[in-house]
Design an enzyme around this catalytic site. Structure first.
Site, short mmCIF file in Angstrom:
data_model
loop_
_atom_site.label_atom_id
_atom_site.label_comp_id
_atom_site.label_asym_id
_atom_site.label_seq_id
_atom_site.Cartn_x
_atom_site.Cartn_y
_atom_site.Cartn_z
N SER A 44 -48.19 -35.85 25.92
CA SER A 44 -47.15 -35.38 26.38
C SER A 44 -45.73 -35.83 26.25
O SER A 44 -44.77 -34.89 26.36
CB SER A 44 -46.89 -35.79 27.41
OG SER A 44 -46.64 -36.91 28.00
N HIS A 259 -40.14 -39.52 30.64
CA HIS A 259 -40.85 -38.83 29.65
C HIS A 259 -39.34 -37.96 28.53
O HIS A 259 -38.37 -38.35 29.67
CB HIS A 259 -41.91 -37.56 29.88
CG HIS A 259 -43.17 -37.93 30.12
ND1 HIS A 259 -43.81 -38.72 30.87
CD2 HIS A 259 -43.72 -37.49 29.91
CE1 HIS A 259 -44.72 -38.98 30.89
NE2 HIS A 259 -45.36 -38.75 30.53
#
Length: 277
Positions: A44, A259
């Site tokens: 990711s 993230h």
């Protein structure tokens, strides 16, 4: 890093889209029109599936502005195959129902690889340590017992798996320029203080920072051993941790937690493009 799957991630992505629509809907990098083929493998931190605008490749959501597409644009490459996917581990590159490695063929001129964080379970570690901090406890004792550090052991156990990935890439695309890139800093580079939205016990911060550094050192060693280019992301991301004014990574309370931000994916893409240029 592994994200929550299923209905919850779809709902989270929808909420984030509503909250950030105006800021996130930037234009995608202009595709190149030159020769060559770029293939991207990873998790990711490459897919960046919740950063708008998005697309779907083989069932995996990806940002249209992510590193592979930016690098291809910078290098003028028109043919891009992005196999990156949320939650991917080294095993998902080499095996499973749809091995990412199958996308690498002799026609590839550039192959980008970013992997290893999910093999350590970084997302699970972040959740565990955050829960401990909320109850005024620490998490280091969950991983260091009897003088044995289980996270250090996981880093060592992941090394041969990364070696295998890089060897397979080079075997399948012997003429390609291969790049392995690490992970940006998830915590301030010094001290034990964090900030609002980063729920970690102060005594755990140096420990967790050291574990991430160990992962990046291992990735660099693997790249050097296999004769591929390593792009350091950790060092250049100093001063761009989640507590900074120009973060490359979200805070723990953000969606998705820890993230890349739009700024982060662009910065990392430019680091890779510079190394290839």
């Amino acid at each position: 890093m592994k994200l929550v799957t299923g209905r919850s991630i779809r709902m989270a992505a929808a909420l984030m889209a509503l909250a950030t629509l105006g800021a996130a809907c930037g234009s995608a990098p202009t595709p190149g029109n030159g020769p060559g083929k770029l293939v991207a493998l990873g998790d990711s931190f490459t897919a960046n599936s919740t950063l708008l605008p998005t697309t779907t490749t083989n069932g995996c959501n990806q940002s249209k502005q992510n590193q592979p597409r930016l690098v291809a644009s910078r290098l003028g490459i028109a043919d891009v195959t992005d196999a990156s996917c949320d939650g991917a581990q080294t095993g998902d590159i080499m095996g499973g129902s749809a091995p990412q490695i199958n996308k690498v063929t002799s026609s590839a001129s550039v192959v980008m690889v970013s992997i290893g964080g999910n093999d350590l379970g970084f997302s699970d570690i972040a959740v565990q340590c955050s829960k401990r901090a909320i109850t005024f406890k620490t998490c280091q004792g969950d991983y260091v017992k009897g003088g044995t550090d289980s996270l250090t052991a996981k880093v060592a156990a992941t090394r041969p798996k990364v070696d295998q990935v890089l060897a397979a890439v080079k075997s399948r695309a012997p003429q390609a320029r291969v790049v392995l890139y690490g992970y940006p800093t998830l915590l301030p580079m010094t001290g034990s203080s964090t900030c609002l939205g980063m729920t970690f016990a102060s005594s755990d911060v140096p420990y967790l920072r050291a574990k991430q550094a160990e992962l990046n050192v291992m990735l660099k060693a693997s790249a050097q051993a296999k004769g591929v280019t390593y792009v350091d992301v950790y060092g250049p991301s100093a001063g761009h941790d989640p507590c900074s004014s120009t973060p490359w990574v979200n805070k723990v309370i953000d969606i998705p937690p820890l993230h890349p931000t739009h700024r982060g994916q662009t910065a990392v893409g430019n680091l890779i493009a510079d190394a290839l240029s």
